[in-house]
Design a protein around this motif. Structure first.
Motif, PDB file in Angstrom:
ATOM      1  N   ARG A   1       0.847  -1.195   0.000  1.00 14.38           N
ATOM      2  CA  ARG A   1       0.000   0.000   0.000  1.00 14.38           C
ATOM      3  C   ARG A   1       0.884   1.247   0.000  1.00 14.38           C
ATOM      4  NH1 ARG A   1      -2.199  -3.629   3.306  1.00 14.38           N
ATOM      5  NH2 ARG A   1      -4.328  -4.314   2.908  1.00 14.38           N
ATOM      6  N   PRO A   2       1.332   1.654  -1.177  1.00 18.75           N
ATOM      7  CA  PRO A   2       2.211   2.830  -1.221  1.00 18.75           C
ATOM      8  C   PRO A   2       1.475   4.147  -0.966  1.00 18.75           C
ATOM      9  CG  PRO A   2       1.816   1.999  -3.429  1.00 18.75           C
ATOM     10  CD  PRO A   2       1.189   1.029  -2.476  1.00 18.75           C
ATOM     11  N   GLU A   3       0.177   4.160  -1.131  1.00 24.34           N
ATOM     12  CA  GLU A   3      -0.611   5.378  -0.911  1.00 24.34           C
ATOM     13  C   GLU A   3      -0.986   5.494   0.573  1.00 24.34           C
ATOM     14  OE1 GLU A   3      -1.030   7.475  -3.346  1.00 24.34           O
ATOM     15  OE2 GLU A   3      -0.366   6.152  -4.965  1.00 24.34           O
ATOM     16  N   PRO A   4      -1.353   6.679   1.023  1.00 28.35           N
ATOM     17  CA  PRO A   4      -1.826   6.831   2.406  1.00 28.35           C
ATOM     18  C   PRO A   4      -3.091   5.992   2.642  1.00 28.35           C
ATOM     19  CG  PRO A   4      -1.467   8.982   1.376  1.00 28.35           C
ATOM     20  CD  PRO A   4      -1.320   7.958   0.301  1.00 28.35           C
ATOM     21  N   SER A   5      -3.285   5.532   3.850  1.00 31.62           N
ATOM     22  CA  SER A   5      -4.439   4.672   4.147  1.00 31.62           C
ATOM     23  C   SER A   5      -5.762   5.364   3.839  1.00 31.62           C
ATOM     24  CB  SER A   5      -4.394   4.200   5.602  1.00 31.62           C
ATOM     25  OG  SER A   5      -4.482   5.296   6.479  1.00 31.62           O
ATOM     26  N   GLU A   6      -5.803   6.692   3.964  1.00 29.70           N
ATOM     27  CA  GLU A   6      -7.040   7.436   3.669  1.00 29.70           C
ATOM     28  C   GLU A   6      -7.456   7.263   2.201  1.00 29.70           C
ATOM     29  OE1 GLU A   6      -5.021   8.984   7.138  1.00 29.70           O
ATOM     30  OE2 GLU A   6      -4.309   8.929   5.064  1.00 29.70           O
ATOM     31  N   TYR A   7      -6.481   7.132   1.318  1.00 33.56           N
ATOM     32  CA  TYR A   7      -6.798   6.927  -0.099  1.00 33.56           C
ATOM     33  C   TYR A   7      -7.551   5.611  -0.292  1.00 33.56           C
ATOM     34  CZ  TYR A   7      -6.406   5.295  -4.836  1.00 33.56           C
ATOM     35  OH  TYR A   7      -6.719   4.754  -6.061  1.00 33.56           O
ATOM     36  N   TYR A   8      -7.059   4.520   0.291  1.00 29.67           N
ATOM     37  CA  TYR A   8      -7.685   3.210   0.126  1.00 29.67           C
ATOM     38  C   TYR A   8      -9.076   3.199   0.759  1.00 29.67           C
ATOM     39  CZ  TYR A   8      -3.048   1.937  -1.358  1.00 29.67           C
ATOM     40  OH  TYR A   8      -1.852   1.905  -2.028  1.00 29.67           O
ATOM     41  N   GLU A   9      -9.209   3.841   1.918  1.00 32.36           N
ATOM     42  CA  GLU A   9     -10.522   3.932   2.564  1.00 32.36           C
ATOM     43  C   GLU A   9     -11.509   4.665   1.668  1.00 32.36           C
ATOM     44  OE1 GLU A   9      -9.741   5.762   6.351  1.00 32.36           O
ATOM     45  OE2 GLU A   9      -8.457   4.107   6.977  1.00 32.36           O
ATOM     46  N   ALA A  10     -11.069   5.759   1.067  1.00 33.90           N
ATOM     47  CA  ALA A  10     -11.937   6.532   0.169  1.00 33.90           C
ATOM     48  C   ALA A  10     -12.279   5.727  -1.087  1.00 33.90           C
ATOM     49  CB  ALA A  10     -11.269   7.850  -0.211  1.00 33.90           C
ATOM     50  N   ALA A  11     -11.327   4.971  -1.591  1.00 35.96           N
ATOM     51  CA  ALA A  11     -11.567   4.164  -2.793  1.00 35.96           C
ATOM     52  C   ALA A  11     -12.580   3.061  -2.518  1.00 35.96           C
ATOM     53  CB  ALA A  11     -10.251   3.570  -3.294  1.00 35.96           C
ATOM     54  N   LEU A  12     -12.464   2.404  -1.375  1.00 32.45           N
ATOM     55  CA  LEU A  12     -13.417   1.347  -1.034  1.00 32.45           C
ATOM     56  C   LEU A  12     -14.808   1.923  -0.772  1.00 32.45           C
ATOM     57  CD1 LEU A  12     -11.191  -0.958   1.206  1.00 32.45           C
ATOM     58  CD2 LEU A  12     -11.707  -1.161  -1.250  1.00 32.45           C
ATOM     59  N   GLU A  13     -14.855   3.079  -0.143  1.00 30.27           N
ATOM     60  CA  GLU A  13     -16.141   3.751   0.048  1.00 30.27           C
ATOM     61  C   GLU A  13     -16.746   4.116  -1.304  1.00 30.27           C
ATOM     62  OE1 GLU A  13     -18.095   7.635   2.284  1.00 30.27           O
ATOM     63  OE2 GLU A  13     -15.977   7.184   2.568  1.00 30.27           O
ATOM     64  N   ARG A  14     -15.905   4.549  -2.234  1.00 26.18           N
ATOM     65  CA  ARG A  14     -16.376   4.899  -3.575  1.00 26.18           C
ATOM     66  C   ARG A  14     -17.009   3.681  -4.254  1.00 26.18           C
ATOM     67  NH1 ARG A  14     -14.541   8.915  -7.212  1.00 26.18           N
ATOM     68  NH2 ARG A  14     -14.652  10.130  -5.293  1.00 26.18           N
ATOM     69  N   LEU A  15     -16.360   2.521  -4.144  1.00 26.63           N
ATOM     70  CA  LEU A  15     -16.926   1.309  -4.738  1.00 26.63           C
ATOM     71  C   LEU A  15     -18.289   0.987  -4.139  1.00 26.63           C
ATOM     72  CD1 LEU A  15     -13.878  -1.102  -5.068  1.00 26.63           C
ATOM     73  CD2 LEU A  15     -15.130   0.065  -6.898  1.00 26.63           C
ATOM     74  N   HIS A  16     -18.408   1.134  -2.834  1.00 24.32           N
ATOM     75  CA  HIS A  16     -19.691   0.887  -2.173  1.00 24.32           C
ATOM     76  C   HIS A  16     -20.749   1.870  -2.669  1.00 24.32           C
ATOM     77  CE1 HIS A  16     -22.698   1.288   1.046  1.00 24.32           C
ATOM     78  NE2 HIS A  16     -22.585  -0.024   1.067  1.00 24.32           N
ATOM     79  N   ASP A  17     -20.389   3.136  -2.767  1.00 26.09           N
ATOM     80  CA  ASP A  17     -21.330   4.158  -3.234  1.00 26.09           C
ATOM     81  C   ASP A  17     -21.767   3.901  -4.673  1.00 26.09           C
ATOM     82  OD1 ASP A  17     -21.049   5.352  -0.768  1.00 26.09           O
ATOM     83  OD2 ASP A  17     -19.770   6.982  -1.489  1.00 26.09           O
ATOM     84  N   ILE A  18     -20.827   3.491  -5.508  1.00 25.65           N
ATOM     85  CA  ILE A  18     -21.149   3.194  -6.905  1.00 25.65           C
ATOM     86  C   ILE A  18     -22.064   1.988  -6.995  1.00 25.65           C
ATOM     87  CG2 ILE A  18     -20.164   2.393  -9.088  1.00 25.65           C
ATOM     88  CD1 ILE A  18     -17.734   4.177  -8.496  1.00 25.65           C
ATOM     89  N   GLN A  19     -21.785   0.954  -6.203  1.00 21.53           N
ATOM     90  CA  GLN A  19     -22.648  -0.222  -6.204  1.00 21.53           C
ATOM     91  C   GLN A  19     -24.061   0.160  -5.763  1.00 21.53           C
ATOM     92  OE1 GLN A  19     -22.302  -3.060  -3.052  1.00 21.53           O
ATOM     93  NE2 GLN A  19     -22.840  -4.769  -4.384  1.00 21.53           N
ATOM     94  N   THR A  20     -24.173   0.966  -4.741  1.00 16.06           N
ATOM     95  CA  THR A  20     -25.486   1.419  -4.271  1.00 16.06           C
ATOM     96  C   THR A  20     -26.224   2.155  -5.384  1.00 16.06           C
ATOM     97  OG1 THR A  20     -24.714   1.576  -1.992  1.00 16.06           O
ATOM     98  CG2 THR A  20     -26.664   2.881  -2.572  1.00 16.06           C
TER      99      THR A  20
END
Length: 136
Positions: free
Chosen positions: A99-118
């Protein structure tokens, strides 16, 4: 029954979905199934390609916007959105995934996937019409 179909139905559901999608590459949103795609890099190389993810999630949002007025959705698309929202968080939760990016990036990306699925499944964005999707 063709041999290819017999082999595909014997696979676990997620592998079966991948096998079924091989023939649909012309109708899939850009970035979902091509060499160097986000999913291929994540699954095979254990590499989260930030640019490939951005390309993929933008394509997924475009499909959401196109599909939101439809009363029925193609099962293969629904399974693809479900797979993304299920597989990516599960696969990336492994502690050894680089995980070379900050943890906040991955959290935001996973939230984005959830939002898109919704959005895809309900036909309604979880945000107001004036919402501007931040680049990830």
């Amino acid at each position: 029954m063709p041999e290819q179909l017999i082999k595909a139905t014997a696979l676990p559901r997620s592998a079966r979905w991948h096998a079924e999608q091989r023939g649909r590459s012309r109708t899939a949103p850009a970035g979902i199934r091509r060499d160097g795609s986000f999913l291929l890099q994540l699954r095979c190389d254990l590499h989260w390609d930030r640019q490939a993810f951005s390309h993929l999630e933008k394509a997924m949002r475009q499909v959401c916007a196109q599909q939101e007025t439809k009363d029925q959705l193609d099962r293969w698309l629904v399974e693809g959105y479900w797979y993304m929202a299920d597989f990516v968080p599960s696969w990336t939760s492994h502690p050894n995934l680089p995980r070379p990016e900050p943890s906040e990036y991955y959290e935001a990306a996973l939230e984005r996937l959830h939002d898109i699925q919704t959005w895809f499944v309900t036909g309604r964005s979880p945000y107001m019409d004036t919402h501007v999707w931040a680049d990830l």
